[in-house]
Design a protein around this motif. Sequence first.
Motif, PDB file in Angstrom:
ATOM      1  N   VAL A  45     -10.736  43.460  74.128  1.00 48.21           N
ATOM      2  CA  VAL A  45      -9.948  44.191  73.135  1.00 48.21           C
ATOM      3  C   VAL A  45      -8.549  43.594  73.098  1.00 48.21           C
ATOM      4  CG1 VAL A  45      -8.963  46.430  72.533  1.00 48.21           C
ATOM      5  CG2 VAL A  45     -11.286  46.288  73.419  1.00 48.21           C
ATOM      6  N   SER A  46      -8.078  43.299  71.889  1.00 45.28           N
ATOM      7  CA  SER A  46      -6.743  42.729  71.712  1.00 45.28           C
ATOM      8  C   SER A  46      -5.976  43.549  70.677  1.00 45.28           C
ATOM      9  CB  SER A  46      -6.849  41.280  71.231  1.00 45.28           C
ATOM     10  OG  SER A  46      -7.393  41.265  69.910  1.00 45.28           O
ATOM     11  N   HIS A  47      -4.685  43.294  70.594  1.00 45.72           N
ATOM     12  CA  HIS A  47      -3.853  43.950  69.586  1.00 45.72           C
ATOM     13  C   HIS A  47      -4.392  43.641  68.180  1.00 45.72           C
ATOM     14  CE1 HIS A  47      -0.297  45.627  67.694  1.00 45.72           C
ATOM     15  NE2 HIS A  47      -0.222  44.535  66.968  1.00 45.72           N
ATOM     16  N   ALA A  48      -4.742  42.398  67.924  1.00 44.71           N
ATOM     17  CA  ALA A  48      -5.248  42.015  66.599  1.00 44.71           C
ATOM     18  C   ALA A  48      -6.524  42.781  66.256  1.00 44.71           C
ATOM     19  CB  ALA A  48      -5.484  40.508  66.538  1.00 44.71           C
ATOM     20  N   MET A  49      -7.438  42.913  67.218  1.00 45.28           N
ATOM     21  CA  MET A  49      -8.676  43.647  66.972  1.00 45.28           C
ATOM     22  C   MET A  49      -8.387  45.124  66.702  1.00 45.28           C
ATOM     23  SD  MET A  49     -11.619  44.701  69.505  1.00 45.28           S
ATOM     24  CE  MET A  49     -11.649  46.442  69.224  1.00 45.28           C
ATOM     25  N   LEU A  50      -7.471  45.704  67.480  1.00 42.48           N
ATOM     26  CA  LEU A  50      -7.114  47.102  67.273  1.00 42.48           C
ATOM     27  C   LEU A  50      -6.443  47.306  65.918  1.00 42.48           C
ATOM     28  CD1 LEU A  50      -5.885  47.946  70.869  1.00 42.48           C
ATOM     29  CD2 LEU A  50      -8.019  48.698  69.790  1.00 42.48           C
ATOM     30  N   CYS A  51      -5.625  46.341  65.487  1.00 42.78           N
ATOM     31  CA  CYS A  51      -4.988  46.450  64.169  1.00 42.78           C
ATOM     32  C   CYS A  51      -6.021  46.355  63.049  1.00 42.78           C
ATOM     33  CB  CYS A  51      -3.896  45.401  63.997  1.00 42.78           C
ATOM     34  SG  CYS A  51      -2.357  45.852  64.832  1.00 42.78           S
ATOM     35  N   GLU A  52      -7.026  45.514  63.221  1.00 42.99           N
ATOM     36  CA  GLU A  52      -8.095  45.450  62.216  1.00 42.99           C
ATOM     37  C   GLU A  52      -8.779  46.806  62.106  1.00 42.99           C
ATOM     38  OE1 GLU A  52      -8.742  43.056  60.014  1.00 42.99           O
ATOM     39  OE2 GLU A  52      -7.110  41.859  60.866  1.00 42.99           O
ATOM     40  N   LYS A  53      -9.093  47.423  63.249  1.00 41.87           N
ATOM     41  CA  LYS A  53      -9.711  48.753  63.246  1.00 41.87           C
ATOM     42  C   LYS A  53      -8.748  49.794  62.670  1.00 41.87           C
ATOM     43  CE  LYS A  53     -13.108  48.347  66.939  1.00 41.87           C
ATOM     44  NZ  LYS A  53     -14.281  48.906  66.268  1.00 41.87           N
ATOM     45  N   ALA A  54      -7.469  49.682  62.990  1.00 42.67           N
ATOM     46  CA  ALA A  54      -6.476  50.620  62.462  1.00 42.67           C
ATOM     47  C   ALA A  54      -6.378  50.506  60.948  1.00 42.67           C
ATOM     48  CB  ALA A  54      -5.113  50.391  63.118  1.00 42.67           C
ATOM     49  N   HIS A  55      -6.483  49.296  60.425  1.00 39.53           N
ATOM     50  CA  HIS A  55      -6.449  49.103  58.968  1.00 39.53           C
ATOM     51  C   HIS A  55      -7.672  49.728  58.309  1.00 39.53           C
ATOM     52  CE1 HIS A  55      -3.035  46.322  57.899  1.00 39.53           C
ATOM     53  NE2 HIS A  55      -2.876  46.572  59.178  1.00 39.53           N
ATOM     54  N   VAL A  56      -8.848  49.541  58.901  1.00 41.78           N
ATOM     55  CA  VAL A  56     -10.067  50.154  58.371  1.00 41.78           C
ATOM     56  C   VAL A  56      -9.915  51.674  58.375  1.00 41.78           C
ATOM     57  CG1 VAL A  56     -12.530  50.551  58.838  1.00 41.78           C
ATOM     58  CG2 VAL A  56     -11.590  48.232  58.977  1.00 41.78           C
ATOM     59  N   ALA A  57      -9.447  52.216  59.499  1.00 41.03           N
ATOM     60  CA  ALA A  57      -9.246  53.671  59.609  1.00 41.03           C
ATOM     61  C   ALA A  57      -8.207  54.157  58.608  1.00 41.03           C
ATOM     62  CB  ALA A  57      -8.832  54.041  61.030  1.00 41.03           C
ATOM     63  N   ALA A  58      -7.099  53.430  58.470  1.00 36.24           N
ATOM     64  CA  ALA A  58      -6.026  53.833  57.557  1.00 36.24           C
ATOM     65  C   ALA A  58      -6.510  53.837  56.107  1.00 36.24           C
ATOM     66  CB  ALA A  58      -4.814  52.919  57.729  1.00 36.24           C
ATOM     67  N   GLU A  59      -7.276  52.825  55.727  1.00 38.82           N
ATOM     68  CA  GLU A  59      -7.827  52.785  54.359  1.00 38.82           C
ATOM     69  C   GLU A  59      -8.738  53.993  54.128  1.00 38.82           C
ATOM     70  OE1 GLU A  59      -7.188  50.863  51.754  1.00 38.82           O
ATOM     71  OE2 GLU A  59      -6.079  49.195  52.672  1.00 38.82           O
ATOM     72  N   ASP A  60      -9.575  54.322  55.118  1.00 43.62           N
ATOM     73  CA  ASP A  60     -10.480  55.469  55.006  1.00 43.62           C
ATOM     74  C   ASP A  60      -9.693  56.775  54.918  1.00 43.62           C
ATOM     75  OD1 ASP A  60     -13.258  56.612  55.152  1.00 43.62           O
ATOM     76  OD2 ASP A  60     -12.384  57.539  56.947  1.00 43.62           O
ATOM     77  N   VAL A  61      -8.675  56.929  55.760  1.00 41.79           N
ATOM     78  CA  VAL A  61      -7.839  58.124  55.751  1.00 41.79           C
ATOM     79  C   VAL A  61      -7.139  58.268  54.394  1.00 41.79           C
ATOM     80  CG1 VAL A  61      -5.704  59.099  56.716  1.00 41.79           C
ATOM     81  CG2 VAL A  61      -7.518  58.284  58.241  1.00 41.79           C
ATOM     82  N   MET A  62      -6.596  57.177  53.876  1.00 40.99           N
ATOM     83  CA  MET A  62      -5.908  57.242  52.582  1.00 40.99           C
ATOM     84  C   MET A  62      -6.891  57.558  51.454  1.00 40.99           C
ATOM     85  SD  MET A  62      -2.692  57.139  52.910  1.00 40.99           S
ATOM     86  CE  MET A  62      -2.210  56.882  51.202  1.00 40.99           C
ATOM     87  N   ARG A  63      -8.112  57.036  51.520  1.00 43.98           N
ATOM     88  CA  ARG A  63      -9.127  57.355  50.516  1.00 43.98           C
ATOM     89  C   ARG A  63      -9.381  58.866  50.491  1.00 43.98           C
ATOM     90  NH1 ARG A  63     -11.643  52.761  51.464  1.00 43.98           N
ATOM     91  NH2 ARG A  63     -12.724  53.521  53.300  1.00 43.98           N
ATOM     92  N   ARG A  64      -9.524  59.451  51.679  1.00 37.75           N
ATOM     93  CA  ARG A  64      -9.758  60.902  51.768  1.00 37.75           C
ATOM     94  C   ARG A  64      -8.541  61.682  51.250  1.00 37.75           C
ATOM     95  NH1 ARG A  64     -14.180  61.377  54.738  1.00 37.75           N
ATOM     96  NH2 ARG A  64     -14.566  59.721  56.226  1.00 37.75           N
ATOM     97  N   LEU A  65      -7.359  61.253  51.662  1.00 40.49           N
ATOM     98  CA  LEU A  65      -6.135  61.941  51.259  1.00 40.49           C
ATOM     99  C   LEU A  65      -5.934  61.866  49.755  1.00 40.49           C
ATOM    100  CD1 LEU A  65      -3.522  63.399  51.998  1.00 40.49           C
ATOM    101  CD2 LEU A  65      -2.507  61.170  52.484  1.00 40.49           C
ATOM    102  N   LEU A  66      -6.119  60.693  49.169  1.00 38.25           N
ATOM    103  CA  LEU A  66      -5.921  60.531  47.726  1.00 38.25           C
ATOM    104  C   LEU A  66      -6.970  61.299  46.927  1.00 38.25           C
ATOM    105  CD1 LEU A  66      -4.901  56.770  47.678  1.00 38.25           C
ATOM    106  CD2 LEU A  66      -3.407  58.763  47.367  1.00 38.25           C
ATOM    107  N   ALA A  67      -8.208  61.336  47.411  1.00 39.72           N
ATOM    108  CA  ALA A  67      -9.263  62.099  46.721  1.00 39.72           C
ATOM    109  C   ALA A  67      -8.927  63.590  46.740  1.00 39.72           C
ATOM    110  CB  ALA A  67     -10.611  61.839  47.382  1.00 39.72           C
ATOM    111  N   ARG A  68      -8.350  64.053  47.837  1.00 39.82           N
ATOM    112  CA  ARG A  68      -8.004  65.454  47.993  1.00 39.82           C
ATOM    113  C   ARG A  68      -6.830  65.857  47.106  1.00 39.82           C
ATOM    114  NH1 ARG A  68      -7.167  67.092  53.999  1.00 39.82           N
ATOM    115  NH2 ARG A  68      -9.318  66.474  53.975  1.00 39.82           N
ATOM    116  N   THR A  69      -5.883  64.943  46.928  1.00 40.17           N
ATOM    117  CA  THR A  69      -4.662  65.279  46.187  1.00 40.17           C
ATOM    118  C   THR A  69      -4.756  64.920  44.713  1.00 40.17           C
ATOM    119  OG1 THR A  69      -3.633  63.172  46.770  1.00 40.17           O
ATOM    120  CG2 THR A  69      -3.207  65.057  48.231  1.00 40.17           C
ATOM    121  N   GLY A  70      -5.884  64.377  44.301  1.00 38.45           N
ATOM    122  CA  GLY A  70      -6.100  64.057  42.897  1.00 38.45           C
ATOM    123  C   GLY A  70      -5.414  62.870  42.483  1.00 38.45           C
TER     124      GLY A  70
END
Length: 187
Positions: A162-187
Amino acid sequence: MVLALLALVVVGCGSVPSAKPHSGSAGATPVQASRPREVRVDQLDPCTLANRDALAQLGVGDQQRRIDANAANPGQVACAWSNPLGDPQTIALTIATVSNRPISYYLRSVGARPTRIAGFAAADTVGTFNDPEHECIVAIDVAEGQSLLVMVSNDLGDLPGVSHAMLCEKAHVAAEDVMRRLLARTG
């Protein structure tokens, strides 16, 4: 463990090892604090922004813990997911709503790298007290003076490779998913 993770996010940000920009990131180009629209998070429960499928896809355990605002940053509420203590460790995910810190706070951090998540200005960084190889925090500019933080960590350093770069890739995937949920909720 989760409280230690939150303390890292609350206290501030530190240095990050040099790494290549992530796909979709702005690299060395400064990110302006711009957003496609304002999405306030001051009344949002961060525990509603992840689901079991997304957690499993990231390799994150599904034990959830809500962490309400604290003295270090009363404008922050977080929710963290990980395996129960004593179980084999997985990567942990923390999502925090920050109602009193703009994206510029995170962009000023030593080693912060500007990027974009779902069209919103963002910054990759780490907390001050943790080894950068064990975490990545993505701070997203969601509203005037407000941020949404998505942190992926292997804070015990017990997962091989596990490296910082790998964790950032996962964080980006998670952040995109979180923003998708947030934007769908807020219209």
